[in-house]
Enzyme design. Sequence first.
Site, PDB file in Angstrom:
ATOM      1  N   THR A  86      36.667  39.816  40.487  1.00  7.00           N
ATOM      2  CA  THR A  86      36.658  40.791  41.464  1.00  7.00           C
ATOM      3  C   THR A  86      37.888  41.373  41.229  1.00  7.00           C
ATOM      4  O   THR A  86      38.286  42.664  41.244  1.00  7.00           O
ATOM      5  CB  THR A  86      36.749  40.592  42.952  1.00  7.00           C
ATOM      6  OG1 THR A  86      35.430  40.073  43.202  1.00  7.00           O
ATOM      7  CG2 THR A  86      36.836  41.516  43.926  1.00  7.00           C
ATOM      8  N   THR A  97      36.448  34.297  42.943  1.00  3.67           N
ATOM      9  CA  THR A  97      36.577  33.575  44.137  1.00  3.67           C
ATOM     10  C   THR A  97      35.399  32.640  44.232  1.00  3.67           C
ATOM     11  O   THR A  97      35.631  31.660  44.551  1.00  3.67           O
ATOM     12  CB  THR A  97      36.800  34.386  45.282  1.00  3.67           C
ATOM     13  OG1 THR A  97      35.817  35.289  45.351  1.00  3.67           O
ATOM     14  CG2 THR A  97      38.307  35.199  45.209  1.00  3.67           C
TER      15      THR A  97
END
Length: 333
Positions: free
Chosen positions: A17, A92
């Site tokens: 991200t 993540t």
Amino acid sequence: MGSTTTGQVVLLATGGTIASRNDSSAGATLAADAGSTVLAAAGQNVPAVEVVDLMQKGSYLLTFDDMLSVCTGIRTALESPETLGVVVTHGTDTMEETGYLADLLHDDSRPVVFTGAQRAADSQEPDGPANLRGAITLAASPEARGRGALIVFDGEVFALPGTRKTETSRLHAFGNPDRGSAGSVSSTGVVELGPAPERPSPLPPPPSGSSVRVDIVPSYPGADATLFAAALDAGARGIVLEATGLGNANAELCDAVRAAVRDGVVVVTSTRVHAGPVYGVYGAGGGKTLEDAGAVPSGLLRPSQARTLLHALLALGLPPDDVARHVRERGRP
């Protein structure tokens, strides 16, 4: 920022991200930015950094070989005596797995720091730049030496064993429910760390391209052995049983475990519960029955990291008794 020793930090960019932007043609957010772009967004007030682009993927796409390639990149970066430490920017979703594998294999005193973001690079208030500044500061810090691999996120530092993603979208994305935080990095570059825990000896790097299969099979009310048997039929040589409570299942799953262990398959019992150790207490298909059937309790390791450890050990070709010993030692509370 805090003062550092002369040298540089190596940034290994893998996507995630922190490197993602909205792709209007795909109608989705995708990894797009190179490591140099990710670093530029962090600003100029950071120590000297060398950028290496390893891959550009969302971490939900990674394979075990991808994780090994990150570990290889870390070893390569540490070949230079000028390297103070290594930062890995990573998605993540599976940071807890790649980071834990890096920690298992890390045989250098210099720190390896994983970080990423919950908000994409083109969001109105991206969190990636601040996370990256903190990670670079930590990687360059003498205080972080001798601690293996770490995660820094939203100003908090975590040792990898037992750390996992605890929030799907909040900025404070990671936690270690049993061991707690290892310290913090402030927005002004102040590093505060608690005492360094004793670390087990590192594992040798497993070979890439291993054909070892390791699966996670859940237990739940009414579960039978169908999924467990399917994993075996697919060639699994290791299975992590995501059990309930202290590590409980039922009689049918216990019978399946007993037969699998007899055939040389290593079965590790973990739990779906947020915190606390796994150990055998209950009979009639519970954790004590699973241990009697040959399953190895994972201690404080949850399914994601228990599977990472099991995969690494089996890829090294260790016999089941040695695998069980490592799992017990590394999951110990």
